[in-house]
Design an enzyme around this catalytic site. Sequence first.
Site, PDB file in Angstrom:
ATOM      1  N   ASN A 572       2.992 -48.510 -34.330  1.00 13.46           N
ATOM      2  CA  ASN A 572       3.126 -48.448 -32.874  1.00 13.46           C
ATOM      3  C   ASN A 572       3.765 -47.129 -32.449  1.00 13.46           C
ATOM      4  O   ASN A 572       3.814 -46.169 -33.222  1.00 13.46           O
ATOM      5  CB  ASN A 572       3.966 -49.627 -32.379  1.00 13.46           C
ATOM      6  CG  ASN A 572       5.400 -49.539 -32.868  1.00 13.46           C
ATOM      7  OD1 ASN A 572       5.646 -49.214 -34.026  1.00 13.46           O
ATOM      8  ND2 ASN A 572       6.355 -49.803 -32.000  1.00 13.46           N
ATOM      9  N   CYS A 574       6.820 -46.362 -32.179  1.00 12.60           N
ATOM     10  CA  CYS A 574       8.059 -46.013 -32.889  1.00 12.60           C
ATOM     11  C   CYS A 574       8.013 -46.348 -34.371  1.00 12.60           C
ATOM     12  O   CYS A 574       9.060 -46.398 -35.032  1.00 12.60           O
ATOM     13  CB  CYS A 574       9.251 -46.699 -32.232  1.00 12.60           C
ATOM     14  SG  CYS A 574       9.401 -46.350 -30.469  1.00 12.60           S
ATOM     15  N   GLU A 576       7.597 -49.008 -36.238  1.00 12.97           N
ATOM     16  CA  GLU A 576       8.182 -50.183 -36.892  1.00 12.97           C
ATOM     17  C   GLU A 576       7.268 -51.403 -36.869  1.00 12.97           C
ATOM     18  O   GLU A 576       7.557 -52.404 -37.528  1.00 12.97           O
ATOM     19  CB  GLU A 576       9.530 -50.533 -36.250  1.00 12.97           C
ATOM     20  CG  GLU A 576       9.471 -51.333 -34.968  1.00 12.97           C
ATOM     21  CD  GLU A 576       9.246 -50.486 -33.733  1.00 12.97           C
ATOM     22  OE1 GLU A 576       9.454 -50.978 -32.608  1.00 12.97           O
ATOM     23  OE2 GLU A 576       8.864 -49.317 -33.889  1.00 12.97           O
TER      24      GLU A 576
END
Length: 945
Positions: A572, A574, A576
């Site tokens: 995604n 970021c 994670e």
Amino acid sequence: MTTTVRTAPPSTHTSFAVIKRDGDVARFAPDKISTAIRKAFLATEGPVAGDSSRVRDLVDTLTAQVLAALVRRYGMGSSVHVEEIQDQVELALMRSGEHKVARAYVLYRDEHARRRDTVDHPAPPLDPPSRLAGLTVRTPTGTTPLDAERLVLTITEACADTRDVDAQLVLQRTADTLYDGITEDELRLAPVLAARTLVERHPNYSAVSARLLLDGLRAEALTLLAGVPVTATASEMARRYPAHLADYVAYGIEVGRLDPRLATFDLARLGAAIEPDRDLRFTYLGLQTLADRYFLHERGRRYELPQTFFMRVAMGLALEEDAREERAIEFYRLLSSFDFMCSTPTLFNAGTIRPQLSSCFLTTVDDNLSDIFTGIHDNAMLAKFSGGLGNDWTPVRGTGAHIHGTNGKSSGVVPFLKIANDTAVAVNQGGKRKGAVCAYLETWHIDIEEFCELRKNTGDERRRTHDMNTAHWVPDLFLQRVEEDGPWTLFSPDEVPDLHDSYGPEFREKYERYERAAADGKLHVHRTVRAVDLWRRMLTMLFETGHPWITFKDPCNIRSAQQHAGVVHSSNLCTEITLNTSADEVAVCNLGSVNLAAHVTAEGLDADRLRATVLTAVRMLDNVIDLNLYTVDKAERANQRHRPVGLGLMGFADALVTLGLPYASEAAVEFADESMELLSHAAITASADLAEERGAYASFDGSLWSRGILPIDTVAMLADAHGGDLDQDTSARLDWEPLRHRVRAGMRNSLIMAIAPTATISNIVGVSQSIEPLYRNLYVKANMSGDFTVINAALVDALAERGLWDEVMVADLKYWDGVLGPIERIPADIKELFATAFEIDPSWLVRAASRRQKWIDQAQSLNLYVAEPNGRKLDELYRLAWRTGCKTTYYLRSQSKTHVEKSTLAGTDGRLNAVPVASVIDLPLTQPQDDASCSVLDPECEACQ
């Protein structure tokens, strides 16, 4: 200005014995002389000139002169009274011609003498400065005399029960800024800013600033709801809160912001459950962030207060619970205690008429013009209500590929990425934060080299995406070729369509088959490069521009519980989240983070409290799925079918400090393992409990869960795919066998854990971000609410315990950018415990992440800090992350080689560091870019949480 480490004056005279004023004898400490002299210079010349290189050199010289005078006068091994030492300091200052400084030193001695005389006497009531008399305040209806009594009461309350703060000083600084005819808003702001300028003296002034800010917020909210001017002190608001909740809900529904179903709760019962004292837990940064970006407002005037905000979120998440009031109170208590915090979209929108509560959306963009622009449209709709986006662009054919419809050649993926970039800028999530998207491309795509350069500040602007994140989706085979120094062939996906959906040994077999086909002339668009050269280019661009990030395709798929339901094509925004995507499904994840620091004491981890927190938190996250407003049908379909959530953590560095464990230590790695194992066990248990109550998720059958395979068990699967070449620990402390049997019966959520950056919610809670090490012990943080002085309260306490917290220490921390290493007064154990990100070897971050990763079914936002990057270091670091089983990495952080001149934080809150201006990587490089390595203070890096 390039700074150099200074050495303290010689300490060869420590054989003196110092006779203290109470008759006790202490060891002689020359650094106390230096500290006293520097305080005098700071008092006389101000925090800039008083901390200059000239002054520092002069302090060293004067200290040496005092030591020499004492030796001449008394001889080695003598006993010297403390007053005689101070007399020698005065003489040295006078002889050097520093008469103003000598006078300041005399005043310094007198002030301390007065403090000793009054140490046993309580502080008198605040004395209103005389200049307050006669001042008027301008109101919408005219002018009124300034209410000095209320101003005194407000400041007194704000400083009450708060150690190491001076209410009289806050009052005096406030009075100094007032003028006749000041507006009501300016009057409310004046004490906030006065206290804010004192934060560098002691971090507790941040809490004072927050309480003073809250006084203005109370007046704003109460006045808006009542329709007439209303104010309330903290003690008065404690009595008002229960009834205020019902007024607030009624008003929010009336203006069309709150869900009308909130009025059907027993608001009297919920109001009685509010805990007003929890308003006092905020730091200034936390409360200002809430006020600016989270509290509901009407016509620019906020009508939400901290406890009604938390209750609104709790009610919004309890709307479909059977025992709504009980659950709302349970959720409220968890949020307002700061033990757990939902992600930003949930906080923004829960309980409102447009409850878009999910954090992350992952899409796959298919290879035709209609699907490409449908994907860009979906980005806009998903970003509108605060979603962070990850786009898999690998299927889009590469430059030079044949287009059957027009019989022409493709321009590749880059022009479409430019459009996606501009869409993210245009859709700014209601002004609350910028739209944010990350584009992923597999390393075999023919356009991968252009993809590397998307964030450069040179070249054709039509082929640059300055506002969009980018990330490599790297198959294991590529890194194996790098280690073998082998060739790597780039393809256009329209000619090798099944590579996109393959991983592990299957990918290797298909990839090598396509290599042979290319060699035989059966493919039209392909190019072979040396794998090492491409790897070097990837690392070079990562250092120079901060992008593309490095993420690993095979671990994300091989360890996925949802292998039976599809392929993970990207992470995604970021890095994670690791969810399946396809042309028919937009993956969705719903995030929240446990405050690990709140579950740790000096004795260790409070396992029972952590389990209780996780049990409630997972329930809240599961509720998000059913309550969520879906702006794209494919997102609703995927979320209801798979029900993934992402429970993470924050405050890891704070927890280590509480435990007395340096980040760069084996003990810290072990704690990362222990804490994540406990959180994982509790989270899986909570989801299994929910499955018994509510039923398993729709695509459960065939999942790894249905076969009793837990995240820890999938490490062996990854090791097999690596041919045994995986350096990831598999030890465990808990008994997992009973849980293996339970999950076979059903799980409520396909995926449960993911550690997000928590950039904003950690500010609200007042703890360190995510799993990050300490950035600095004193710095200025910039976000969309402004610039904030941040000082490490735990460090201040540790220094104060040893008598080391004073004005000189503040100056030293500013001079050295919040880094303790060069400050010789600070003991080694404190330096080790509070070591900052760039002082820690980044391999410690990777090792701790590897230990956590074995327990996590998704991934971690793993930032890596490298003080002086070069090609060898980066190569070793990213290969270490791959070999130890990390699924993804996030930003590469590097620091500047040159710094700006320092200026005082007081009153200016200016930035401490310049942007990086020089490259030190030793691979072949282009000119370094202006945005080299995303700043850790970047206000735009908040989109996940």
